[in-house]
Design an enzyme around this catalytic site. Structure first.
Site, PDB file in Angstrom:
ATOM      1  N   ASN A 123       0.881  -1.175   0.000  1.00  0.00           N
ATOM      2  CA  ASN A 123       0.000   0.000   0.000  1.00  0.00           C
ATOM      3  C   ASN A 123       0.920   1.227   0.000  1.00  0.00           C
ATOM      4  O   ASN A 123       1.487   1.594   1.018  1.00  0.00           O
ATOM      5  CB  ASN A 123      -0.862  -0.035   1.262  1.00  0.00           C
ATOM      6  CG  ASN A 123      -1.818   1.139   1.323  1.00  0.00           C
ATOM      7  OD1 ASN A 123      -1.760   2.051   0.502  1.00  0.00           O
ATOM      8  ND2 ASN A 123      -2.698   1.112   2.308  1.00  0.00           N
ATOM      9  N   ARG A 161      -2.530  -2.091  -3.498  1.00  0.00           N
ATOM     10  CA  ARG A 161      -3.724  -1.284  -3.278  1.00  0.00           C
ATOM     11  C   ARG A 161      -3.648  -0.073  -4.210  1.00  0.00           C
ATOM     12  O   ARG A 161      -2.648   0.648  -4.214  1.00  0.00           O
ATOM     13  CB  ARG A 161      -3.785  -0.812  -1.836  1.00  0.00           C
ATOM     14  CG  ARG A 161      -4.961   0.082  -1.623  1.00  0.00           C
ATOM     15  CD  ARG A 161      -4.913   0.769  -0.293  1.00  0.00           C
ATOM     16  NE  ARG A 161      -6.070   1.622  -0.169  1.00  0.00           N
ATOM     17  CZ  ARG A 161      -6.091   2.729   0.552  1.00  0.00           C
ATOM     18  NH1 ARG A 161      -5.031   3.101   1.219  1.00  0.00           N
ATOM     19  NH2 ARG A 161      -7.174   3.451   0.610  1.00  0.00           N
ATOM     20  N   HIS A 183     -12.903   2.969   0.007  1.00  0.00           N
ATOM     21  CA  HIS A 183     -12.957   1.900   1.018  1.00  0.00           C
ATOM     22  C   HIS A 183     -13.677   0.656   0.475  1.00  0.00           C
ATOM     23  O   HIS A 183     -14.201  -0.144   1.244  1.00  0.00           O
ATOM     24  CB  HIS A 183     -13.715   2.345   2.295  1.00  0.00           C
ATOM     25  CG  HIS A 183     -13.044   3.422   3.080  1.00  0.00           C
ATOM     26  ND1 HIS A 183     -13.742   4.487   3.607  1.00  0.00           N
ATOM     27  CD2 HIS A 183     -11.751   3.596   3.427  1.00  0.00           C
ATOM     28  CE1 HIS A 183     -12.899   5.281   4.254  1.00  0.00           C
ATOM     29  NE2 HIS A 183     -11.685   4.773   4.161  1.00  0.00           N
ATOM     30  N   GLY A 232     -13.034   5.395  10.389  1.00  0.00           N
ATOM     31  CA  GLY A 232     -11.633   5.513  10.797  1.00  0.00           C
ATOM     32  C   GLY A 232     -11.222   6.966  10.686  1.00  0.00           C
ATOM     33  O   GLY A 232     -12.055   7.852  10.849  1.00  0.00           O
ATOM     34  N   GLY A 266     -10.472   8.280   7.909  1.00  0.00           N
ATOM     35  CA  GLY A 266     -11.422   8.535   6.835  1.00  0.00           C
ATOM     36  C   GLY A 266     -12.601   7.619   7.081  1.00  0.00           C
ATOM     37  O   GLY A 266     -12.407   6.476   7.464  1.00  0.00           O
ATOM     38  N   ARG A 311     -11.163  15.901   7.572  1.00  0.00           N
ATOM     39  CA  ARG A 311     -11.928  16.255   6.360  1.00  0.00           C
ATOM     40  C   ARG A 311     -13.330  16.723   6.723  1.00  0.00           C
ATOM     41  O   ARG A 311     -13.966  16.138   7.614  1.00  0.00           O
ATOM     42  CB  ARG A 311     -12.031  15.046   5.427  1.00  0.00           C
ATOM     43  CG  ARG A 311     -10.752  14.778   4.655  1.00  0.00           C
ATOM     44  CD  ARG A 311     -10.848  13.480   3.868  1.00  0.00           C
ATOM     45  NE  ARG A 311      -9.899  12.497   4.370  1.00  0.00           N
ATOM     46  CZ  ARG A 311      -9.906  11.213   4.049  1.00  0.00           C
ATOM     47  NH1 ARG A 311     -10.808  10.736   3.221  1.00  0.00           N
ATOM     48  NH2 ARG A 311      -9.008  10.402   4.556  1.00  0.00           N
ATOM     49  N   PHE A 343     -10.107  10.289  17.763  1.00  0.00           N
ATOM     50  CA  PHE A 343     -11.319  10.203  18.592  1.00  0.00           C
ATOM     51  C   PHE A 343     -11.025   9.873  20.052  1.00  0.00           C
ATOM     52  O   PHE A 343     -11.832  10.156  20.919  1.00  0.00           O
ATOM     53  CB  PHE A 343     -12.297   9.197  17.983  1.00  0.00           C
ATOM     54  CG  PHE A 343     -13.128   9.800  16.880  1.00  0.00           C
ATOM     55  CD1 PHE A 343     -12.521  10.262  15.718  1.00  0.00           C
ATOM     56  CD2 PHE A 343     -14.499   9.930  17.006  1.00  0.00           C
ATOM     57  CE1 PHE A 343     -13.269  10.844  14.696  1.00  0.00           C
ATOM     58  CE2 PHE A 343     -15.264  10.507  15.994  1.00  0.00           C
ATOM     59  CZ  PHE A 343     -14.646  10.956  14.840  1.00  0.00           C
ATOM     60  N   ILE A 365     -12.497   3.410  14.517  1.00  0.00           N
ATOM     61  CA  ILE A 365     -13.557   3.896  15.401  1.00  0.00           C
ATOM     62  C   ILE A 365     -14.687   2.863  15.505  1.00  0.00           C
ATOM     63  O   ILE A 365     -15.166   2.558  16.605  1.00  0.00           O
ATOM     64  CB  ILE A 365     -14.098   5.248  14.882  1.00  0.00           C
ATOM     65  CG1 ILE A 365     -12.980   6.298  14.903  1.00  0.00           C
ATOM     66  CG2 ILE A 365     -15.311   5.708  15.676  1.00  0.00           C
ATOM     67  CD1 ILE A 365     -13.266   7.521  14.048  1.00  0.00           C
ATOM     68  N   GLU A 420      -8.250  -5.163   5.132  1.00  0.00           N
ATOM     69  CA  GLU A 420      -8.099  -4.825   3.717  1.00  0.00           C
ATOM     70  C   GLU A 420      -6.923  -5.574   3.087  1.00  0.00           C
ATOM     71  O   GLU A 420      -6.995  -5.969   1.925  1.00  0.00           O
ATOM     72  CB  GLU A 420      -7.918  -3.305   3.568  1.00  0.00           C
ATOM     73  CG  GLU A 420      -9.230  -2.578   3.836  1.00  0.00           C
ATOM     74  CD  GLU A 420      -9.066  -1.077   4.038  1.00  0.00           C
ATOM     75  OE1 GLU A 420      -8.529  -0.691   5.097  1.00  0.00           O
ATOM     76  OE2 GLU A 420      -9.475  -0.301   3.170  1.00  0.00           O
TER      77      GLU A 420
HETATM   78  P1  ADP Z   1      -7.228   4.994   9.018  1.00  0.00           P
HETATM   79  O1  ADP Z   1      -8.394   5.570   8.274  1.00  0.00           O
HETATM   80  O2  ADP Z   1      -6.036   5.909   9.046  1.00  0.00           O
HETATM   81  O3  ADP Z   1      -6.897   3.564   8.686  1.00  0.00           O
HETATM   82  P2  ADP Z   1      -8.138   3.897  11.549  1.00  0.00           P
HETATM   83  O4  ADP Z   1      -9.116   2.953  10.953  1.00  0.00           O
HETATM   84  O5  ADP Z   1      -6.931   3.346  12.232  1.00  0.00           O
HETATM   85  O6  ADP Z   1      -7.703   5.026  10.538  1.00  0.00           O
HETATM   86  O7  ADP Z   1      -8.941   4.789  12.623  1.00  0.00           O
HETATM   87  C1  ADP Z   1      -8.343   5.776  13.402  1.00  0.00           C
HETATM   88  C2  ADP Z   1      -9.336   6.180  14.483  1.00  0.00           C
HETATM   89  O8  ADP Z   1      -9.700   5.024  15.211  1.00  0.00           O
HETATM   90  C3  ADP Z   1      -8.792   7.193  15.474  1.00  0.00           C
HETATM   91  O9  ADP Z   1      -9.680   8.296  15.604  1.00  0.00           O
HETATM   92  C4  ADP Z   1      -8.729   6.422  16.801  1.00  0.00           C
HETATM   93  O10 ADP Z   1      -9.183   7.207  17.861  1.00  0.00           O
HETATM   94  C5  ADP Z   1      -9.646   5.250  16.603  1.00  0.00           C
HETATM   95  N1  ADP Z   1      -9.066   4.077  17.268  1.00  0.00           N
HETATM   96  C6  ADP Z   1      -8.136   3.250  16.754  1.00  0.00           C
HETATM   97  N2  ADP Z   1      -7.802   2.294  17.668  1.00  0.00           N
HETATM   98  C7  ADP Z   1      -8.516   2.543  18.781  1.00  0.00           C
HETATM   99  C8  ADP Z   1      -8.617   1.939  20.075  1.00  0.00           C
HETATM  100  N3  ADP Z   1      -7.914   0.852  20.395  1.00  0.00           N
HETATM  101  N4  ADP Z   1      -9.482   2.491  20.955  1.00  0.00           N
HETATM  102  C9  ADP Z   1     -10.226   3.563  20.628  1.00  0.00           C
HETATM  103  N5  ADP Z   1     -10.157   4.177  19.441  1.00  0.00           N
HETATM  104  C10 ADP Z   1      -9.329   3.693  18.529  1.00  0.00           C
END
Ligand code: ADP
Length: 397
Positions: free
Chosen positions: A7, A90, A179, A209, A211, A240, A283, A331, A383
Site C-alpha cells: 500500500n 492497493r 474503502h 476511521g 477517513g 476532512r 477520537f 472507530i 483490507e
Molecule cells: P485509518 O483511516 O487511518 O486507517 P483507523 O481505521 O486506524 O484510521 O482509525 C483511526 C481512528 O480510530 C482514530 O480516531 C482512533 O481514535 C480510533 N481508534 C483506533 N484504535 C482505537 C482503540 N484501540 N481504541 C479507541 N479508538 C481507537
C-alpha cells in the site's frame, strides 16, 4: 503460497507478507518519510522488530529495503524472493474502467494512469510502488486492487451529481466511492456470520476511521456510498469536512483571502472533528477532552455521530429493508460510545443495542439486543487480507 501486499502512499509504504495457506501475516511493516530521510519498521512474526532510520531517497529504495528485511538472515521470514508468489497492490482510483481487481501489465498501468487526475495525491504514488516492485521482482505477477471497484455497481441515480451532464461525459465527474475493499470484505463476512445468503442480504457498512464512509450493500453489491468523486464527501472525518454547502468554498475564499487550493487544503486537512474541536483528529483525544468538559470536543463527536446516523437512515430508504448494520475500522471497531450514540438515533428502524454486548473492541460479534429488528454487528476489517485473496484468485486463474 505467500503474497506480498503493498500500500504505497506519496511518502510512505505499508506492507504485509501473508501465508495464504493459513491466511496469517508472517511479516508486516512500514516505510515512512520516503524522499525526506527515511524510517523503516519491520515486524517479522516470532522475531525481533527492526526499527531504524535509513536513507530512502525514493520508493524503489524503500521497496528494496523491505525485500532485504524480508530475506535477511536475522529479521527475515523467507529465504529467497522466489518464495513470494505474487504482489497485490492497493490502488486508490480505478475510475469507471476497473470494476474488479486486475493483473497488472503495461497496458493496464497506462489505463490506471488515466485515472491520476481523479486521485492526484494517491494514484501516482500507487503506480510508483508498482513500478518499483516490477523492477526488483521482475518474475512475480502483480495485481491491482482498487478502492473504487466495489462501488461500480451503483446505479446512475446514485452516482450522478446534479451538475451539467457534460461534466460527466467530458471529465467523468461522478460519485466513485472509496474503502471498497473494506466494504466488500465486511459485508460478505457479515452475511456469512449471520448465516444469510449474500445475494438476499441488505447490509449497511459503517467504515469509521480517520477517513470514514458508509455503504449500502444490496445482495453483495454496493448501491450507494457516502464518499464521492474524492474521499472528501460524506460524514465529518478526522480532518476532512465531509459534505458541506458548496457555496461555503467561495464564502471562505473571499473572507479569508484564500485561493482555491488553500480552501481545499482547509477542507481536507483542517476541518472535520479536528476543525470543530480544535483539539485533535483522533477520537480517543476527543473523548478525553469531552470527558474533561471541553464543549467543542463534545460537539465534534456529536456532529460526527449524528451525520453517520443520518446516512444510515438514508441508506435504509435506499435498501428498503435492513438486515444488518455493521461497524468496522478504527472507530467502528473500538469506540464503544460512538456506536452507542449512533445507534441511539436509529430506534425508528427498530435498532436496539445491547449495552453489555456493545462493551467490546475489535472482535467479530453481535452488538444488538435479541429483540432488535435489525442486527448490529462488529466485524473487524482486513483490507490487506482482502487484497491478498483477490491477488491469489487472479494469479491462479
Ligand atoms: P485509518 O483511516 O487511518 O486507517 P483507523 O481505521 O486506524 O484510521 O482509525 C483511526 C481512528 O480510530 C482514530 O480516531 C482512533 O481514535 C480510533 N481508534 C483506533 N484504535 C482505537 C482503540 N484501540 N481504541 C479507541 N479508538 C481507537
Amino acid at each position: 503460497m505467500k503474497i506480498l501486499v503493498i500500500n504505497c502512499g506519496s511518502s510512505s509504504l505499508k506492507y504485509q507478507l501473508i501465508d495464504m495457506e493459513t491466511e496469517e501475516v508472517i511479516a508486516k511493516g512500514l516505510c515512512e518519510r520516503i524522499g525526506i530521510d527515511g524510517h523503516l519498521v519491520h515486524k517479522p512474526e516470532g522475531k525481533p522488530v527492526l526499527d531504524k532510520n535509513i536513507d530512502m531517497p525514493d520508493h524503489t529504495v524503500a521497496v528494496s529495503l523491505v525485500l532485504n528485511a524480508l530475506t535477511d538472515p536475522v529479521s527475515g521470514v523467507i529465504s529467497s524472493l522466489s518464495e513470494i508468489s505474487a504482489v497485490g497492490h492497493r490502488i486508490v482510483h480505478g475510475g469507471e474502467k476497473f470494476a474488479d481487481a486486475v493483473v497488472l501489465n503495461d497496458e493496464v498501468i497506462a489505463e490506471i494512469e488515466k485515472c491520476n487526475d481523479l486521485a492526484p495525491l494517491h494514484n501516482p504514488a500507487n503506480i510508483i510502488g508498482i513500478r518499483s516492485c516490477q523492477k526488483l521482482m521482475p518474475n512475480a505477477p502483480m495485481v491491482g486492487v482498487f478502492d473504487t471497484a466495489f462501488h461500480q455497481t451503483m446505479p446512475e441515480k446514485a452516482y450522478l451529481y446534479a451538475l451539467p451532464y457534460e461534466y460527466y461525459e467530458k471529465y467523468k465527474v461522478r460519485r466513485y466511492g472509496f474503502h471498497g475493499t473494506s466494504h466488500s470484505f465486511v459485508s460478505k463476512r457479515a452475511a456469512e456470520f449471520l448465516n444469510i445468503p449474500l445475494k438476499d442480504s441488505k447490509i449497511i457498512v459503517c467504515h469509521l476511521g480517520n477517513g470514514s464512509s458508509i455503504c449500502a450493500v444490496d445482495g453483495g453489491k454496493s448501491i450507494d456510498t457516502s464518499m464521492g468523486l474524492t474521499p472528501l464527501e460524506g460524514v465529518a472525518m478526522g480532518t476532512r469536512s465531509g459534505a458541506i454547502d458548496p457555496a461555503i468554498i467561495e464564502f471562505i475564499a473571499e473572507h479569508e483571502h484564500m485561493d482555491l487550493p488553500q480552501v481545499m487544503n482547509v477542507l481536507n486537512k483542517k476541518s472535520g472533528v479536528y476543525g470543530v474541536s480544535g483539539v485533535s483528529s483522533d477520537f480517543r483525544d476527543l473523548a478525553a477532552a469531552a470527558e474533561a468538559g471541553d464543549h467543542r470536543a463534545q460537539i465534534a463527536l456529536d456532529v460526527f455521530e449524528y451525520q453517520v446516523a443520518k446516512y444510515i437512515g438514508s441508506y435504509a430508504v435506499a435498501l428498503g429493508r435492513v438486515d444488518a448494520i455493521v461497524f468496522t475500522a478504527g472507530i467502528g471497531e473500538n469506540n464503544i460510545s460512538a456506536r452507542e450514540h449512533i445507534c441511539s438515533y436509529l430506534s425508528v428502524l427498530g435498532v436496539k443495542l445491547d449495552a453489555q454486548k456493545n462493551n467490546v473492541r475489535g472482535q467479530e460479534t453481535i452488538l444488538s439486543a435479541d429483540d432488535s429488528k435489525v442486527k448490529v454487528l462488529l466485524i473487524p476489517t482486513n483490507e490487506e487480507l482482502a487484497i491478498a485473496r483477490q491477488t491469489k484468485e487472479l494469479v491462479q486463474r
